[in-house]
Design a protein around this motif. Sequence first.
Motif, PDB file in Angstrom:
ATOM      1  N   THR A   1       0.857  -1.178   0.000  1.00 25.50           N
ATOM      2  CA  THR A   1       0.000   0.000   0.000  1.00 25.50           C
ATOM      3  C   THR A   1       0.897   1.234   0.000  1.00 25.50           C
ATOM      4  N   PHE A   2       1.003   1.842  -1.165  1.00 28.29           N
ATOM      5  CA  PHE A   2       1.836   3.026  -1.344  1.00 28.29           C
ATOM      6  C   PHE A   2       0.911   4.192  -1.637  1.00 28.29           C
ATOM      7  N   GLN A   3       1.022   5.249  -0.843  1.00 24.91           N
ATOM      8  CA  GLN A   3       0.181   6.402  -1.086  1.00 24.91           C
ATOM      9  C   GLN A   3       0.590   7.135  -2.356  1.00 24.91           C
ATOM     10  N   SER A   4       1.889   7.211  -2.621  1.00 21.22           N
ATOM     11  CA  SER A   4       2.335   7.971  -3.790  1.00 21.22           C
ATOM     12  C   SER A   4       3.077   7.101  -4.801  1.00 21.22           C
ATOM     13  N   GLY A   5       2.998   5.802  -4.647  1.00 21.48           N
ATOM     14  CA  GLY A   5       3.627   4.923  -5.612  1.00 21.48           C
ATOM     15  C   GLY A   5       5.040   4.514  -5.268  1.00 21.48           C
ATOM     16  N   PHE A   6       5.601   5.054  -4.156  1.00 20.68           N
ATOM     17  CA  PHE A   6       6.958   4.679  -3.792  1.00 20.68           C
ATOM     18  C   PHE A   6       7.184   4.809  -2.294  1.00 20.68           C
ATOM     19  N   CYS A   7       8.255   4.203  -1.834  1.00 17.01           N
ATOM     20  CA  CYS A   7       8.675   4.266  -0.442  1.00 17.01           C
ATOM     21  C   CYS A   7      10.199   4.334  -0.456  1.00 17.01           C
ATOM     22  N   ILE A   8      10.783   5.241   0.316  1.00 16.43           N
ATOM     23  CA  ILE A   8      12.236   5.380   0.356  1.00 16.43           C
ATOM     24  C   ILE A   8      12.741   4.898   1.715  1.00 16.43           C
TER      25      ILE A   8
ATOM     26  N   LYS B   1      19.403   3.022   1.301  1.00 19.34           N
ATOM     27  CA  LYS B   1      19.379   3.492  -0.087  1.00 19.34           C
ATOM     28  C   LYS B   1      18.565   2.542  -0.973  1.00 19.34           C
ATOM     29  N   VAL B   2      17.381   2.219  -0.493  1.00 17.00           N
ATOM     30  CA  VAL B   2      16.466   1.364  -1.230  1.00 17.00           C
ATOM     31  C   VAL B   2      15.225   2.169  -1.559  1.00 17.00           C
ATOM     32  N   VAL B   3      14.799   2.082  -2.813  1.00 16.20           N
ATOM     33  CA  VAL B   3      13.561   2.714  -3.249  1.00 16.20           C
ATOM     34  C   VAL B   3      12.631   1.596  -3.695  1.00 16.20           C
ATOM     35  N   VAL B   4      11.458   1.551  -3.089  1.00 20.08           N
ATOM     36  CA  VAL B   4      10.479   0.524  -3.432  1.00 20.08           C
ATOM     37  C   VAL B   4       9.345   1.206  -4.187  1.00 20.08           C
ATOM     38  N   LEU B   5       9.114   0.741  -5.407  1.00 18.93           N
ATOM     39  CA  LEU B   5       8.063   1.291  -6.255  1.00 18.93           C
ATOM     40  C   LEU B   5       6.922   0.288  -6.357  1.00 18.93           C
ATOM     41  N   ASN B   6       5.729   0.796  -6.525  1.00 22.34           N
ATOM     42  CA  ASN B   6       4.554  -0.057  -6.659  1.00 22.34           C
ATOM     43  C   ASN B   6       4.639  -0.845  -7.954  1.00 22.34           C
ATOM     44  N   LYS B   7       4.668  -2.159  -7.856  1.00 27.43           N
ATOM     45  CA  LYS B   7       4.853  -2.995  -9.041  1.00 27.43           C
ATOM     46  C   LYS B   7       3.625  -3.052  -9.934  1.00 27.43           C
ATOM     47  N   PHE B   8       2.496  -2.600  -9.436  1.00 31.48           N
ATOM     48  CA  PHE B   8       1.275  -2.650 -10.229  1.00 31.48           C
ATOM     49  C   PHE B   8       1.108  -1.441 -11.141  1.00 31.48           C
ATOM     50  N   LEU B   9       2.026  -0.482 -11.054  1.00 32.97           N
ATOM     51  CA  LEU B   9       1.962   0.679 -11.937  1.00 32.97           C
ATOM     52  C   LEU B   9       2.359   0.279 -13.353  1.00 32.97           C
ATOM     53  N   GLN B  10       1.689   0.851 -14.334  1.00 36.17           N
ATOM     54  CA  GLN B  10       2.060   0.653 -15.730  1.00 36.17           C
ATOM     55  C   GLN B  10       3.250   1.563 -16.035  1.00 36.17           C
TER      56      GLN B  10
ATOM     57  N   GLY C   1       2.791   5.272 -15.266  1.00 33.77           N
ATOM     58  CA  GLY C   1       2.766   5.508 -13.824  1.00 33.77           C
ATOM     59  C   GLY C   1       4.145   5.394 -13.199  1.00 33.77           C
ATOM     60  N   ARG C   2       4.943   4.446 -13.681  1.00 37.52           N
ATOM     61  CA  ARG C   2       6.299   4.283 -13.160  1.00 37.52           C
ATOM     62  C   ARG C   2       7.157   5.492 -13.512  1.00 37.52           C
ATOM     63  N   ILE C   3       7.015   5.972 -14.735  1.00 37.65           N
ATOM     64  CA  ILE C   3       7.772   7.158 -15.166  1.00 37.65           C
ATOM     65  C   ILE C   3       7.371   8.369 -14.337  1.00 37.65           C
ATOM     66  N   ASN C   4       6.074   8.599 -14.183  1.00 40.10           N
ATOM     67  CA  ASN C   4       5.606   9.739 -13.389  1.00 40.10           C
ATOM     68  C   ASN C   4       6.067   9.641 -11.945  1.00 40.10           C
ATOM     69  N   THR C   5       6.066   8.433 -11.391  1.00 41.71           N
ATOM     70  CA  THR C   5       6.519   8.230 -10.020  1.00 41.71           C
ATOM     71  C   THR C   5       8.004   8.548  -9.897  1.00 41.71           C
ATOM     72  N   LEU C   6       8.813   8.081 -10.835  1.00 37.92           N
ATOM     73  CA  LEU C   6      10.249   8.369 -10.796  1.00 37.92           C
ATOM     74  C   LEU C   6      10.527   9.855 -10.986  1.00 37.92           C
ATOM     75  N   LEU C   7       9.745  10.521 -11.834  1.00 34.18           N
ATOM     76  CA  LEU C   7       9.918  11.964 -12.025  1.00 34.18           C
ATOM     77  C   LEU C   7       9.634  12.724 -10.729  1.00 34.18           C
ATOM     78  N   GLU C   8       8.694  12.230  -9.947  1.00 34.85           N
ATOM     79  CA  GLU C   8       8.366  12.840  -8.661  1.00 34.85           C
ATOM     80  C   GLU C   8       9.405  12.481  -7.599  1.00 34.85           C
ATOM     81  N   LEU C   9       9.915  11.283  -7.678  1.00 32.95           N
ATOM     82  CA  LEU C   9      10.815  10.749  -6.666  1.00 32.95           C
ATOM     83  C   LEU C   9      12.247  11.250  -6.789  1.00 32.95           C
ATOM     84  N   ILE C  10      12.797  11.271  -7.968  1.00 34.48           N
ATOM     85  CA  ILE C  10      14.221  11.547  -8.175  1.00 34.48           C
ATOM     86  C   ILE C  10      14.679  12.866  -7.520  1.00 34.48           C
TER      87      ILE C  10
END
Length: 94
Positions: free
Chosen positions: A29-36, A41-50, A53-62
């Motif tokens: 359960t990820f509120q924003s698609g990721f957990c740091i 130094k581990v980034v966990v991304l929601n695997k159910f994102l297409q 969604g993965r690109i948008n999440t990384l753009l927000e996260l980086i």
Amino acid sequence: MIKYTQSTLDKLEHIPEQCGYVLRYERGTFQSGFCILEAKKVVVLNKFLQTEGRINTLLELIPQLDIDTNLLTDDARKLYWGILSTNNTPEGEA
């Protein structure tokens, strides 16, 4: 304008990886698609994102990560600075 392709996703994934972060795609359960997990130094991304969604999440996260640009390849560094400049542009000025 960013393209929502697997190639773009691969390039975005390389930025944190080159700085020692481990990217993992997991379910949860990820509120924003990721957990740091900063201590490891581990980034966990929601695997159910297409791909989009993965690109948008990384753009927000980086921009939130501790990225040492000296560790990035030239292409990754250009992409990183592009992401930062896009995130720092006030809405309506893009």
